[in-house]
Design a protein around this motif. Structure first.
Motif, short mmCIF file in Angstrom:
data_model
loop_
_atom_site.label_atom_id
_atom_site.label_comp_id
_atom_site.label_asym_id
_atom_site.label_seq_id
_atom_site.Cartn_x
_atom_site.Cartn_y
_atom_site.Cartn_z
N VAL A 50 13.53 -2.51 9.44
CA VAL A 50 12.51 -3.15 8.63
C VAL A 50 13.14 -3.36 7.26
N LEU A 51 13.30 -4.62 6.88
CA LEU A 51 13.93 -4.94 5.59
C LEU A 51 12.91 -4.98 4.47
N GLY A 52 11.71 -5.39 4.79
CA GLY A 52 10.68 -5.49 3.76
C GLY A 52 9.31 -5.56 4.39
N GLU A 53 8.31 -5.38 3.54
CA GLU A 53 6.93 -5.51 4.00
C GLU A 53 6.03 -5.90 2.85
N TYR A 54 5.06 -6.71 3.19
CA TYR A 54 4.01 -7.07 2.25
C TYR A 54 2.86 -6.10 2.48
N CYS A 55 2.37 -5.51 1.42
CA CYS A 55 1.30 -4.52 1.51
C CYS A 55 0.08 -5.00 0.73
N SER A 56 -1.06 -4.84 1.33
CA SER A 56 -2.33 -5.11 0.66
C SER A 56 -3.25 -3.95 1.05
N ASP A 57 -3.42 -3.03 0.08
CA ASP A 57 -4.19 -1.82 0.37
C ASP A 57 -4.92 -1.35 -0.88
N LEU A 58 -5.34 -0.11 -0.90
CA LEU A 58 -6.08 0.42 -2.05
C LEU A 58 -5.29 0.36 -3.35
N HIS A 94 10.15 -14.51 2.79
CA HIS A 94 9.29 -14.17 3.93
C HIS A 94 8.08 -13.36 3.47
N GLU A 95 8.33 -12.32 2.66
CA GLU A 95 7.23 -11.45 2.22
C GLU A 95 6.30 -12.18 1.25
N LEU A 96 6.85 -13.05 0.42
CA LEU A 96 5.99 -13.85 -0.47
C LEU A 96 5.12 -14.80 0.34
N THR A 97 5.63 -15.30 1.45
CA THR A 97 4.82 -16.14 2.33
C THR A 97 3.66 -15.33 2.91
N HIS A 98 3.93 -14.09 3.31
CA HIS A 98 2.83 -13.23 3.78
C HIS A 98 1.79 -13.07 2.66
N HIS A 99 2.26 -12.88 1.44
CA HIS A 99 1.35 -12.72 0.30
C HIS A 99 0.48 -13.96 0.12
N MET A 100 1.10 -15.13 0.13
CA MET A 100 0.34 -16.36 -0.07
C MET A 100 -0.64 -16.59 1.09
N GLU A 101 -0.19 -16.33 2.30
CA GLU A 101 -1.09 -16.49 3.44
C GLU A 101 -2.24 -15.48 3.37
N GLY A 102 -1.92 -14.25 2.97
CA GLY A 102 -2.96 -13.23 2.85
C GLY A 102 -4.03 -13.62 1.84
N ARG A 103 -3.60 -14.21 0.75
CA ARG A 103 -4.56 -14.65 -0.28
C ARG A 103 -5.40 -15.82 0.21
N SER A 104 -4.84 -16.57 1.16
CA SER A 104 -5.54 -17.77 1.66
C SER A 104 -6.31 -17.52 2.95
N GLY A 105 -6.20 -16.31 3.50
CA GLY A 105 -6.87 -16.01 4.75
C GLY A 105 -6.18 -16.59 5.97
N LEU A 106 -4.90 -16.92 5.84
CA LEU A 106 -4.14 -17.49 6.94
C LEU A 106 -3.28 -16.41 7.59
N HIS A 107 -2.75 -16.70 8.78
CA HIS A 107 -1.91 -15.71 9.45
C HIS A 107 -0.83 -16.34 10.32
N ALA A 108 -0.42 -17.56 10.01
CA ALA A 108 0.59 -18.26 10.82
C ALA A 108 1.91 -17.48 10.86
N LEU A 109 2.33 -16.92 9.73
CA LEU A 109 3.59 -16.18 9.71
C LEU A 109 3.47 -14.89 10.51
N GLU A 110 2.32 -14.23 10.46
CA GLU A 110 2.11 -13.05 11.30
C GLU A 110 2.25 -13.39 12.77
N ASP A 111 1.68 -14.53 13.17
CA ASP A 111 1.80 -14.97 14.56
C ASP A 111 3.26 -15.23 14.93
#
Length: 128
Positions: A50-58, A94-111
């Motif tokens: 695991v090289l990196g991860e986007y986190c959205s938590d408390l 890659h992780e910034l894309t997760h961030h942008m998708e997370g803010r937009s309610g999208l999940h294409a990169l997760e898929d």
């Protein structure tokens, strides 16, 4: 070539400055370089890290990049400094894309990530 933690931190700072500032909006925890090596436990023998991860938590929204994972890959694959730059930039993007998708309610990169993991599982087996 394995760069030091400090060298990678400096390189990451320079790379982050090359991205549009708007991509960092809402990333209140910033981008953090962690010392850990994080092998993916689904795969035996340190084949996948695991090289990196986007986190959205408390604690908020933030990105962790794992120096030890990059260093392990660099050692296994005999990276050059250019390889380091390319891998760091690709992972941060890659992780910034997760961030942008997370803010937009999208999940294409997760898929897409899940489809890639399925391919790795098929190639390397389902775990230790």
């Amino acid at each position: 070539m394995v760069l030091s933690f400090e060298q990678v931190g400096d390189l990451l700072d320079k790379l982050a400055e090359s991205f549009p500032k708007a991509l960092f909006d809402g990333l209140n925890g910033g981008v953090n370089l962690q010392e850990e090596t994080v092998p993916d436990m689904e795969f035996p023998g340190g084949r996948i890290y695991v090289l990196g991860e986007y986190c959205s938590d408390l604690l908020g929204r933030y990105i962790n990049l794992y120096y030890g994972s990059f260093a392990a890959m660099a050692e296994n694959e005999d990276w050059t400094e250019e390889d380091w730059k390319q891998e760091l930039q690709q992972t941060l993007s890659h992780e910034l894309t997760h961030h942008m998708e997370g803010r937009s309610g999208l999940h294409a990169l997760e898929d897409k990530d899940e489809a890639e993991m399925d391919a790795w599982r098929e190639k390397y087996g389902d775990g230790p």
